[in-house]
Design a protein around this motif. Structure first.
Motif, PDB file in Angstrom:
ATOM      1  N   TRP A  59     -57.435 -16.077 -73.904  1.00  0.00           N
ATOM      2  CA  TRP A  59     -57.069 -15.175 -74.891  1.00  0.00           C
ATOM      3  C   TRP A  59     -58.116 -13.883 -75.021  1.00  0.00           C
ATOM      4  N   VAL A  60     -59.243 -14.756 -75.548  1.00  0.00           N
ATOM      5  CA  VAL A  60     -60.368 -13.732 -75.896  1.00  0.00           C
ATOM      6  C   VAL A  60     -60.925 -13.238 -74.499  1.00  0.00           C
ATOM      7  N   ARG A  61     -60.634 -13.818 -73.389  1.00  0.00           N
ATOM      8  CA  ARG A  61     -61.150 -13.197 -72.207  1.00  0.00           C
ATOM      9  C   ARG A  61     -60.208 -12.079 -71.710  1.00  0.00           C
ATOM     10  N   LEU A  62     -59.014 -12.139 -72.113  1.00  0.00           N
ATOM     11  CA  LEU A  62     -57.999 -11.258 -71.750  1.00  0.00           C
ATOM     12  C   LEU A  62     -58.202  -9.925 -72.572  1.00  0.00           C
ATOM     13  N   VAL A  63     -58.606 -10.022 -73.863  1.00  0.00           N
ATOM     14  CA  VAL A  63     -58.942  -9.179 -74.759  1.00  0.00           C
ATOM     15  C   VAL A  63     -60.060  -8.606 -74.500  1.00  0.00           C
ATOM     16  N   LEU A  64     -61.234  -9.206 -74.035  1.00  0.00           N
ATOM     17  CA  LEU A  64     -62.368  -8.685 -73.651  1.00  0.00           C
ATOM     18  C   LEU A  64     -62.091  -7.823 -72.263  1.00  0.00           C
ATOM     19  N   THR A  65     -61.487  -8.358 -71.345  1.00  0.00           N
ATOM     20  CA  THR A  65     -61.024  -7.520 -69.880  1.00  0.00           C
ATOM     21  C   THR A  65     -60.250  -6.152 -70.677  1.00  0.00           C
ATOM     22  N   ARG A  66     -59.284  -6.281 -71.338  1.00  0.00           N
ATOM     23  CA  ARG A  66     -58.759  -5.025 -71.818  1.00  0.00           C
ATOM     24  C   ARG A  66     -59.601  -4.053 -72.470  1.00  0.00           C
ATOM     25  N   LEU A  67     -60.417  -4.612 -73.249  1.00  0.00           N
ATOM     26  CA  LEU A  67     -61.548  -3.639 -74.033  1.00  0.00           C
ATOM     27  C   LEU A  67     -62.352  -2.897 -72.697  1.00  0.00           C
ATOM     28  N   ALA A  68     -62.700  -3.789 -71.718  1.00  0.00           N
ATOM     29  CA  ALA A  68     -63.612  -3.107 -70.684  1.00  0.00           C
ATOM     30  C   ALA A  68     -62.970  -2.159 -70.221  1.00  0.00           C
ATOM     31  N   THR A  69     -61.524  -2.241 -69.627  1.00  0.00           N
ATOM     32  CA  THR A  69     -60.871  -1.598 -69.064  1.00  0.00           C
ATOM     33  C   THR A  69     -60.457  -0.266 -69.806  1.00  0.00           C
ATOM     34  N   ASP A  70     -60.272  -0.415 -71.153  1.00  0.00           N
ATOM     35  CA  ASP A  70     -60.142   1.059 -72.094  1.00  0.00           C
ATOM     36  C   ASP A  70     -61.574   1.880 -71.779  1.00  0.00           C
ATOM     37  N   TRP A  72     -63.479   1.882 -69.299  1.00  0.00           N
ATOM     38  CA  TRP A  72     -63.435   2.520 -67.953  1.00  0.00           C
ATOM     39  C   TRP A  72     -62.628   3.697 -68.112  1.00  0.00           C
ATOM     40  N   ARG A  73     -61.448   3.629 -68.557  1.00  0.00           N
ATOM     41  CA  ARG A  73     -60.424   4.682 -68.677  1.00  0.00           C
ATOM     42  C   ARG A  73     -61.093   5.750 -69.397  1.00  0.00           C
ATOM     43  N   ARG A  74     -61.570   5.726 -70.576  1.00  0.00           N
ATOM     44  CA  ARG A  74     -62.464   6.440 -71.219  1.00  0.00           C
ATOM     45  C   ARG A  74     -63.445   7.454 -70.503  1.00  0.00           C
ATOM     46  N   LEU A  75     -64.252   6.554 -69.664  1.00  0.00           N
ATOM     47  CA  LEU A  75     -65.231   7.093 -68.919  1.00  0.00           C
ATOM     48  C   LEU A  75     -64.854   7.851 -67.795  1.00  0.00           C
ATOM     49  N   ARG A  76     -63.573   7.493 -67.244  1.00  0.00           N
ATOM     50  CA  ARG A  76     -63.011   8.281 -66.030  1.00  0.00           C
ATOM     51  C   ARG A  76     -62.416   9.606 -66.590  1.00  0.00           C
ATOM     52  N   ASN A  77     -61.834   9.563 -67.784  1.00  0.00           N
ATOM     53  CA  ASN A  77     -61.432  10.967 -68.416  1.00  0.00           C
ATOM     54  C   ASN A  77     -62.483  11.911 -68.648  1.00  0.00           C
ATOM     55  N   TRP A  78     -63.688  11.233 -69.077  1.00  0.00           N
ATOM     56  CA  TRP A  78     -64.865  12.125 -69.360  1.00  0.00           C
ATOM     57  C   TRP A  78     -65.162  12.767 -68.088  1.00  0.00           C
ATOM     58  N   ARG A  79     -65.386  11.900 -67.014  1.00  0.00           N
ATOM     59  CA  ARG A  79     -65.655  12.399 -65.722  1.00  0.00           C
ATOM     60  C   ARG A  79     -64.811  13.520 -65.205  1.00  0.00           C
ATOM     61  N   LEU A  80     -63.542  13.330 -65.586  1.00  0.00           N
ATOM     62  CA  LEU A  80     -62.801  14.560 -64.933  1.00  0.00           C
ATOM     63  C   LEU A  80     -62.801  15.861 -66.011  1.00  0.00           C
ATOM     64  N   ILE A  81     -63.209  15.570 -67.220  1.00  0.00           N
ATOM     65  CA  ILE A  81     -63.234  16.755 -68.239  1.00  0.00           C
ATOM     66  C   ILE A  81     -64.404  17.394 -68.012  1.00  0.00           C
ATOM     67  N   LEU A  82     -65.642  16.810 -68.042  1.00  0.00           N
ATOM     68  CA  LEU A  82     -66.881  17.435 -67.731  1.00  0.00           C
ATOM     69  C   LEU A  82     -67.038  18.514 -66.666  1.00  0.00           C
ATOM     70  N   PRO A  83     -66.624  18.168 -65.572  1.00  0.00           N
ATOM     71  CA  PRO A  83     -66.692  19.133 -64.406  1.00  0.00           C
ATOM     72  C   PRO A  83     -66.082  20.475 -64.660  1.00  0.00           C
ATOM     73  N   ARG A  84     -64.970  20.546 -65.297  1.00  0.00           N
ATOM     74  CA  ARG A  84     -64.162  21.558 -65.737  1.00  0.00           C
ATOM     75  C   ARG A  84     -64.850  22.436 -66.803  1.00  0.00           C
ATOM     76  N   ALA A  85     -65.683  21.472 -67.720  1.00  0.00           N
ATOM     77  CA  ALA A  85     -66.399  22.524 -68.837  1.00  0.00           C
ATOM     78  C   ALA A  85     -67.465  23.031 -68.375  1.00  0.00           C
ATOM     79  N   GLY A  86     -68.429  22.529 -67.167  1.00  0.00           N
ATOM     80  CA  GLY A  86     -69.479  22.918 -66.695  1.00  0.00           C
ATOM     81  C   GLY A  86     -70.491  22.523 -67.588  1.00  0.00           C
TER      82      GLY A  86
END
Length: 166
Positions: A59-70, A72-86
């Motif tokens: 259960w703890v490992r699953l929570v840890l995996t989901r936190l890491a995935t969250d 990664w998603r947040r970082l991916r969104n930043w990578r998409l936003i930053l080039p547009r902002a310049g």
């Protein structure tokens, strides 16, 4: 009440393994430590229910995996936003007055410098500074008076125009 002893025993038995897992997921030890801490916090909050699970570590490992995935998603969104902002614009260089003032403030004793900054830059009253520093209002007034005199003396020495006239 939660079974604190049971949780402590579970934590001691699994935390090193969980940190290795988190590090393998993220590739960053400090991020892994943060995520593992968050996963165990969530486990502690639900410990009464989790203590009866056959595979609590899973259960703890699953929570840890989901936190890491969250993350990664947040970082991916930043990578998409930053080039547009310049890229951010260049920060302007500090003015000569700012450089002189900062240099002068650095030459003051810490208590005087702190009082000057809190009073003039943070707009705090003498009473508010006294509360924050744990000093009497009279002491704060003394710091401000001595600080202003010290600043005047230092700025007279640092100001190029004052040196040119003499």
């Amino acid at each position: 009440m939660r079974d604190a002893d049971g949780f402590d025993e579970f934590y001691r038995a699994t935390s090193a393994r969980m940190l290795r897992y988190g590090y393998a997921l993220t590739g960053d030890l400090s991020e892994a430590q943060d995520l593992v801490q968050e996963a165990y916090l969530r486990a502690w909050q639900r410990w009464r229910r989790l203590a009866g699970y056959d595979h609590t570590e899973a259960w703890v490992r699953l929570v840890l995996t989901r936190l890491a995935t969250d993350n990664w998603r947040r970082l991916r969104n930043w990578r998409l936003i930053l080039p547009r902002a310049g890229p951010p614009g260049d920060a302007p260089a500090p003015s000569e007055d700012t450089v002189l003032l900062v240099g002068a403030l650095r030459r003051l004793p810490t208590a005087q410098r702190r009082a000057i900054v809190l009073h003039y830059l943070c707009d705090m009253s003498v009473a508010e500074i006294a509360v924050e520093t744990g000093s009497s209002p009279g002491t704060v007034k003394s710091w401000l008076s001595r600080g202003r005199a010290g600043l005047a003396a230092v700025l007279d020495d640092l100001t190029p125009e004052a040196n040119d006239v003499a």
